[in-house]
Enzyme design. Structure first.
Site, mmCIF file in Angstrom:
data_model
loop_
_atom_site.group_PDB
_atom_site.id
_atom_site.type_symbol
_atom_site.label_atom_id
_atom_site.label_comp_id
_atom_site.label_asym_id
_atom_site.label_seq_id
_atom_site.Cartn_x
_atom_site.Cartn_y
_atom_site.Cartn_z
ATOM 1 C CG MET A 27 -1.876 -1.201 1.200
ATOM 2 S SD MET A 27 -3.355 -0.937 2.176
ATOM 3 C CE MET A 27 -2.653 -0.688 3.788
ATOM 4 C CG LEU A 30 7.435 1.468 -0.999
ATOM 5 C CD1 LEU A 30 8.324 1.137 -2.206
ATOM 6 C CD2 LEU A 30 6.520 0.295 -0.686
ATOM 7 C CG HIS A 31 8.417 0.341 6.050
ATOM 8 N ND1 HIS A 31 8.651 -1.012 6.058
ATOM 9 C CD2 HIS A 31 7.090 0.494 6.324
ATOM 10 C CE1 HIS A 31 7.533 -1.652 6.355
ATOM 11 N NE2 HIS A 31 6.553 -0.763 6.505
ATOM 12 C CG HIS A 34 6.855 -1.905 2.119
ATOM 13 N ND1 HIS A 34 6.801 -0.785 2.910
ATOM 14 C CD2 HIS A 34 5.606 -2.428 2.124
ATOM 15 C CE1 HIS A 34 5.573 -0.625 3.369
ATOM 16 N NE2 HIS A 34 4.820 -1.607 2.913
ATOM 17 C CD GLN A 145 5.524 -14.676 10.641
ATOM 18 O OE1 GLN A 145 5.189 -15.183 9.574
ATOM 19 N NE2 GLN A 145 4.992 -15.025 11.802
ATOM 20 C CE LYS A 146 4.150 -4.361 11.811
ATOM 21 N NZ LYS A 146 2.834 -4.151 11.283
ATOM 22 C CG ASP A 147 0.929 -7.181 8.213
ATOM 23 O OD1 ASP A 147 0.191 -6.507 8.930
ATOM 24 O OD2 ASP A 147 1.911 -6.697 7.618
ATOM 25 C CB SER A 182 4.207 -0.334 10.932
ATOM 26 O OG SER A 182 2.907 0.125 10.602
ATOM 27 N NE ARG A 184 -2.944 1.752 10.031
ATOM 28 C CZ ARG A 184 -3.183 0.807 9.123
ATOM 29 N NH1 ARG A 184 -2.305 -0.166 8.938
ATOM 30 N NH2 ARG A 184 -4.297 0.829 8.408
HETATM 31 P P1 AMP Z 1 1.464 -2.875 3.506
HETATM 32 O O1 AMP Z 1 2.005 -1.860 2.564
HETATM 33 O O2 AMP Z 1 1.433 -2.404 4.942
HETATM 34 O O3 AMP Z 1 0.171 -3.497 3.046
HETATM 35 O O4 AMP Z 1 2.520 -4.050 3.535
HETATM 36 C C1 AMP Z 1 2.907 -4.705 2.353
HETATM 37 C C2 AMP Z 1 3.686 -5.938 2.691
HETATM 38 O O5 AMP Z 1 4.839 -5.606 3.453
HETATM 39 C C3 AMP Z 1 2.864 -6.934 3.543
HETATM 40 O O6 AMP Z 1 3.103 -8.245 3.077
HETATM 41 C C4 AMP Z 1 3.435 -6.720 4.908
HETATM 42 O O7 AMP Z 1 3.331 -7.866 5.737
HETATM 43 C C5 AMP Z 1 4.886 -6.415 4.592
HETATM 44 N N1 AMP Z 1 5.506 -5.700 5.720
HETATM 45 C C6 AMP Z 1 5.040 -4.596 6.351
HETATM 46 N N2 AMP Z 1 5.844 -4.251 7.371
HETATM 47 C C7 AMP Z 1 6.849 -5.181 7.392
HETATM 48 C C8 AMP Z 1 8.002 -5.388 8.217
HETATM 49 N N3 AMP Z 1 8.299 -4.562 9.225
HETATM 50 N N4 AMP Z 1 8.793 -6.428 7.943
HETATM 51 C C9 AMP Z 1 8.510 -7.283 6.923
HETATM 52 N N5 AMP Z 1 7.443 -7.136 6.102
HETATM 53 C C10 AMP Z 1 6.627 -6.107 6.330
#
Ligand code: AMP
Length: 279
Positions: A27, A30-31, A34, A145-147, A182, A184
């Site tokens: 979404m 990016l960090h 991602h 794995q965070k989610d 995250s 957030r």
């Molecule tokens: P999002 O943009 O938050 O929907 O996340 C996209 C993908 O990145 C999802 O598969 C998340 O589980 C993964 N993700 C988010 N934060 C982390 C993190 N700290 N470490 C590893 N993967 C992450």
């Protein structure tokens, strides 16, 4: 290449189907979490596709959706640096045209833990991921794995609907102080961020309890809860579940997931650790 429409994405992908295609759904904002998924995808597949779409269907709360951090240009630049071949960044109408009414729901796995606190969340996730799978038709798709629950919901979706994709789950990336990265986290003030560190301390306390021989689930959870309480963090949930199917466990044996969600200031944070198994 940036594709804004499904048609553009499909046309670009067509000649590349002779070799492995990776999909990393995001979404944006990016960090390094991602980026770690993109790195794994880059290492393992010839073509790397990253989707960039803030999916309204997985937000329960309008405010959460409205303030979700968005920086498309920065994300595209980072994706390019990470070696992404195609950024699929569709508009809302492209993904949910007027009259959209078909949903996919992973009923049981999607209604516990996060699903209880965010009704409809995993229905939104499963639906958009299924759409991305049919648009991109990846050989492998990468999740964090965070989610942890999200990854299990996706695995179930793939299994139940016979989708020919391999799901790869990559380790949680943390900041130097232990806070799981995250998008957030941007909502946290310095004081809230300090308090949020109790979440990682709670997971580590549970880990130590298990390492020193505690197996009883209630005792392990109590060790974690203590850390949260000391910091004044009240979790939405703090539970030990089987890491394979999220069924409740009485004792830590084999791979057990300690899942936690808590509100700190304006941010709702989730994190987890796998206890008693591989990390
Ligand atoms: P999002 O943009 O938050 O929907 O996340 C996209 C993908 O990145 C999802 O598969 C998340 O589980 C993964 N993700 C988010 N934060 C982390 C993190 N700290 N470490 C590893 N993967 C992450």
């Amino acid at each position: 290449m940036i594709a804004r429409t499904i048609r553009e994405a499909r046309t670009w992908l067509e000649p590349r189907r002779v070799a492995a295609i990776a999909l990393v759904p995001t979404m944006g904002a990016l960090h390094d979490g991602h980026l770690s998924l993109l790195r794994a995808a880059r290492d393992e597949c010839e073509t790397v596709v990253m989707s960039l779409f803030v999916n309204p269907a997985q937000f329960g709360d309008e405010n959460d959706l409205a303030r979700y951090p968005r920086d498309g240009e920065q994300d595209i630049a980072l994706a390019k640096q990470a070696g992404v071949d195609l950024v699929f960044a569709p508009s809302l109408d492209e993904m949910y045209p007027p009259g959209f009414q078909t949903w996919v729901d992973v009923t049981e796995l999607g209604s516990i833990l996060e699903g209880r606190f965010r009704p409809g969340h995993f229905r939104g996730v499963a639906t958009v991921v299924l759409k991305l799978f049919t648009i991109v038709r990846p050989d492998r798709a990468y999740f964090g794995q965070k989610d942890a629950q999200q990854a299990l919901v996706i695995r179930k979706l793939v299994r139940d609907l016979d989708i020919p994709v391999r799901i790869e789950v990559c380790p949680t990336i943390r900041d130097h102080d232990g806070l799981a990265l995250s998008s957030r986290n941007a909502y946290l003030s310095p004081e809230e961020r300090e308090r949020a560190l109790a979440i990682n301390r709670a997971l580590r306390a549970a880990e130590s309890a298990v390492e020193s021989g505690t197996r009883d689930a209630a005792a392990v959870v109590a060790a974690a809860r203590e850390e949260l309480e000391q910091a004044g963090v009240e979790p939405d949930y703090l539970q030990l579940r089987s890491a394979n199917d999220l069924s409740p466990v009485e004792r830590v044996n084999g791979s057990t997931l300690l899942a936690v969600a808590a509100r700190v200031g304006r941010a709702r944070l989730i994190d987890n650790a796998i206890l008693g198994g591989e990390k």
